[in-house]
Scaffold this motif. Structure first.
Motif, PDB file in Angstrom:
ATOM      1  N   LEU A 104       0.917  -1.248  -0.049  1.00  0.00           N
ATOM      2  CA  LEU A 104      -0.056   0.103   0.019  1.00  0.00           C
ATOM      3  C   LEU A 104       0.966   1.111   0.042  1.00  0.00           C
ATOM      4  O   LEU A 104       1.704   1.411   0.848  1.00  0.00           O
ATOM      5  CB  LEU A 104      -1.054  -0.090   1.100  1.00  0.00           C
ATOM      6  N   PHE A 105       0.812   1.923  -0.970  1.00  0.00           N
ATOM      7  CA  PHE A 105       1.916   3.070  -1.416  1.00  0.00           C
ATOM      8  C   PHE A 105       1.153   4.190  -0.994  1.00  0.00           C
ATOM      9  O   PHE A 105       0.169   4.655  -1.538  1.00  0.00           O
ATOM     10  CB  PHE A 105       2.264   2.997  -2.897  1.00  0.00           C
ATOM     11  N   LEU A 106       1.574   5.127   0.037  1.00  0.00           N
ATOM     12  CA  LEU A 106       1.163   6.431   0.532  1.00  0.00           C
ATOM     13  C   LEU A 106       1.829   7.548  -0.324  1.00  0.00           C
ATOM     14  O   LEU A 106       3.007   7.558  -0.097  1.00  0.00           O
ATOM     15  CB  LEU A 106       1.370   6.469   1.837  1.00  0.00           C
ATOM     16  N   ASP A 107       1.057   7.908  -1.352  1.00  0.00           N
ATOM     17  CA  ASP A 107       1.832   8.806  -2.423  1.00  0.00           C
ATOM     18  C   ASP A 107       1.479  10.329  -2.007  1.00  0.00           C
ATOM     19  O   ASP A 107       0.638  10.887  -2.746  1.00  0.00           O
ATOM     20  CB  ASP A 107       1.261   8.356  -3.740  1.00  0.00           C
ATOM     21  N   LEU A 108       2.029  10.870  -1.037  1.00  0.00           N
ATOM     22  CA  LEU A 108       1.695  12.508  -0.684  1.00  0.00           C
ATOM     23  C   LEU A 108       2.754  13.191  -1.677  1.00  0.00           C
ATOM     24  O   LEU A 108       3.697  12.765  -1.819  1.00  0.00           O
ATOM     25  CB  LEU A 108       1.941  12.670   0.877  1.00  0.00           C
ATOM     26  N   PRO A 109       2.172  14.299  -2.274  1.00  0.00           N
ATOM     27  CA  PRO A 109       2.960  15.108  -2.997  1.00  0.00           C
ATOM     28  C   PRO A 109       4.167  15.610  -2.170  1.00  0.00           C
ATOM     29  O   PRO A 109       3.919  15.958  -1.125  1.00  0.00           O
ATOM     30  CB  PRO A 109       1.978  16.234  -3.381  1.00  0.00           C
ATOM     31  N   ILE A 110       5.360  15.537  -2.725  1.00  0.00           N
ATOM     32  CA  ILE A 110       6.577  16.056  -2.168  1.00  0.00           C
ATOM     33  C   ILE A 110       6.659  17.347  -1.677  1.00  0.00           C
ATOM     34  O   ILE A 110       7.001  17.534  -0.224  1.00  0.00           O
ATOM     35  CB  ILE A 110       7.797  15.674  -3.175  1.00  0.00           C
ATOM     36  N   CYS A 111       6.200  18.152  -2.243  1.00  0.00           N
ATOM     37  CA  CYS A 111       5.935  19.499  -1.631  1.00  0.00           C
ATOM     38  C   CYS A 111       4.992  19.735  -0.436  1.00  0.00           C
ATOM     39  O   CYS A 111       5.326  20.345   0.443  1.00  0.00           O
ATOM     40  CB  CYS A 111       5.369  20.572  -2.813  1.00  0.00           C
ATOM     41  N   GLU A 112       4.127  18.846  -0.436  1.00  0.00           N
ATOM     42  CA  GLU A 112       3.293  18.758   1.036  1.00  0.00           C
ATOM     43  C   GLU A 112       4.148  17.865   2.134  1.00  0.00           C
ATOM     44  O   GLU A 112       4.154  18.503   3.296  1.00  0.00           O
ATOM     45  CB  GLU A 112       1.788  17.995   0.688  1.00  0.00           C
ATOM     46  N   ALA A 113       4.798  17.085   1.567  1.00  0.00           N
ATOM     47  CA  ALA A 113       5.599  16.283   2.721  1.00  0.00           C
ATOM     48  C   ALA A 113       6.648  17.124   3.208  1.00  0.00           C
ATOM     49  O   ALA A 113       6.940  17.172   4.471  1.00  0.00           O
ATOM     50  CB  ALA A 113       6.354  15.185   2.075  1.00  0.00           C
TER      51      ALA A 113
ATOM     52  N   ASP B  44      14.242  17.635  -3.322  1.00  0.00           N
ATOM     53  CA  ASP B  44      14.888  16.886  -4.727  1.00  0.00           C
ATOM     54  C   ASP B  44      15.083  15.398  -4.528  1.00  0.00           C
ATOM     55  O   ASP B  44      14.836  14.676  -5.370  1.00  0.00           O
ATOM     56  CB  ASP B  44      16.293  17.474  -5.190  1.00  0.00           C
ATOM     57  N   PHE B  45      15.850  15.098  -3.582  1.00  0.00           N
ATOM     58  CA  PHE B  45      16.005  13.804  -3.363  1.00  0.00           C
ATOM     59  C   PHE B  45      14.633  12.758  -3.223  1.00  0.00           C
ATOM     60  O   PHE B  45      14.646  11.931  -4.043  1.00  0.00           O
ATOM     61  CB  PHE B  45      16.906  13.283  -2.033  1.00  0.00           C
ATOM     62  N   GLN B  46      13.620  13.540  -2.538  1.00  0.00           N
ATOM     63  CA  GLN B  46      12.751  12.720  -2.313  1.00  0.00           C
ATOM     64  C   GLN B  46      11.718  12.352  -3.642  1.00  0.00           C
ATOM     65  O   GLN B  46      11.363  11.409  -3.794  1.00  0.00           O
ATOM     66  CB  GLN B  46      11.745  13.265  -1.340  1.00  0.00           C
ATOM     67  N   ARG B  47      11.927  13.576  -4.524  1.00  0.00           N
ATOM     68  CA  ARG B  47      11.192  13.546  -5.909  1.00  0.00           C
ATOM     69  C   ARG B  47      11.971  12.216  -6.578  1.00  0.00           C
ATOM     70  O   ARG B  47      11.348  11.564  -7.349  1.00  0.00           O
ATOM     71  CB  ARG B  47      11.364  14.746  -6.557  1.00  0.00           C
ATOM     72  N   ASN B  48      13.164  12.278  -6.620  1.00  0.00           N
ATOM     73  CA  ASN B  48      13.862  11.095  -7.253  1.00  0.00           C
ATOM     74  C   ASN B  48      13.177   9.618  -6.739  1.00  0.00           C
ATOM     75  O   ASN B  48      13.119   8.730  -7.378  1.00  0.00           O
ATOM     76  CB  ASN B  48      15.253  11.088  -6.949  1.00  0.00           C
ATOM     77  N   VAL B  49      13.077   9.441  -5.402  1.00  0.00           N
ATOM     78  CA  VAL B  49      12.757   8.522  -4.854  1.00  0.00           C
ATOM     79  C   VAL B  49      11.357   8.119  -5.212  1.00  0.00           C
ATOM     80  O   VAL B  49      11.009   7.036  -5.747  1.00  0.00           O
ATOM     81  CB  VAL B  49      12.609   8.548  -3.120  1.00  0.00           C
ATOM     82  N   ARG B  50      10.513   8.881  -5.510  1.00  0.00           N
ATOM     83  CA  ARG B  50       9.056   8.870  -5.603  1.00  0.00           C
ATOM     84  C   ARG B  50       9.075   8.450  -7.088  1.00  0.00           C
ATOM     85  O   ARG B  50       8.151   7.366  -7.470  1.00  0.00           O
ATOM     86  CB  ARG B  50       8.171  10.179  -5.411  1.00  0.00           C
TER      87      ARG B  50
END
Ligand code: DGP
Ligand code: NA
Ligand code: NA
Length: 213
Positions: free
Chosen positions: A134-143, A158-164
């Motif tokens: 179950l993948f919780l996909d919150l937009p990185i800008c909100e995280a 930036d790193f989290q965007r790559n991971v996503r």
């Protein structure tokens, strides 16, 4: 003297996602709800920082220790391997486990640093496979706005965007379960969907054999 009841195993329910996506909150709520409904369930999370390997990982994440990227990758994988016996025992005795993070985080976080994808996957081959992811996909800008973001290594946008991006690329890889996205909903809406998905998985897997990655 009737027919033997088949022994029902527990389900391996995995919550994945980028940092501060709400995994811990949702995992805790999910475990509470499943217990209230009478299911046997335990909550686990990776990295498990309580073991000697986990202590090294914790120091690395808090940046009190520097380690080679490959070495860290293998430590995270070893931290999953050292929990396999416990996880298999729980599942085969009929207890389901709700697990925060697993091999997806392992591969995506290292691949986002530039390590080769196939190399990143190899140490996790043979680990127990989740029944559903179950993948919780919150937009990185909100995280990035959430409390605490930035405290640990890896917590930059930036790193989290790559991971996503890597998470989304891997959707059809490395799992036997579905990946479901839960973005842009309230905590309670997401919770309701996770509960439904978890119960469906527990029922579906009860008599299926355990599988490996
Ligand atoms: P958490 O305790 O869920 O906040 O995870 C701590 C951090 O470690 C988070 O930024 C995600 C990252 N992480 C989790 N698992 C792995 C892994 O297997 N490999 C790497 N490189 N990072 C991971
Ligand atoms: Na984190
Ligand atoms: Na968390």
């Amino acid at each position: 003297n009737g027919p033997l009841q088949p022994l029902c195993r527990g389900a391996f329910i995995l919550l994945e996602g980028c940092d501060r996506a709400g995994k811990s909150t949702q995992a805790a709520k999910l475990v509470r709800k499943l217990k209230a409904r009478g299911f046997l369930v335990e909550h686990m999370r990776f990295p498990d920082r309580t073991t000697p390997i986990g202590n090294m990982i914790d120091a690395y994440l808090k940046s009190t220790k520097e380690l080679d990227d490959h070495a860290v990758h293998l430590l995270f994988s070893a931290n999953r391997w050292e929990c396999m016996a416990k996880m298999k025992k729980l599942l085969s005795s009929g207890t389901s486990i709700v697990v925060e993070r697993y091999a997806y985080s392992g591969v995506t976080f290292s691949a986002a640093k530039g390590l080769e994808l196939a190399w990143c996957k190899s140490p996790d081959i043979g680990l127990l496979a989740p029944d559903v992811t179950l993948f919780l996909d919150l937009p990185i800008c909100e995280a990035g706005k959430r409390e605490g973001f930035g405290e640990e290594r890896y917590e930059n946008e930036d790193f989290q965007r790559n991971v996503r991006g890597l998470f989304l690329d891997m959707k059809h890889d490395m799992t036997v379960g579905d990946i479901q996205n839960y973005a842009r909903k309230t905590i309670d809406e997401i919770h309701g969907e996770l509960v439904a998905s978890a119960i469906e998985t527990i029922k579906k897997c009860a008599t299926l054999p355990l599988k490996d990655l």
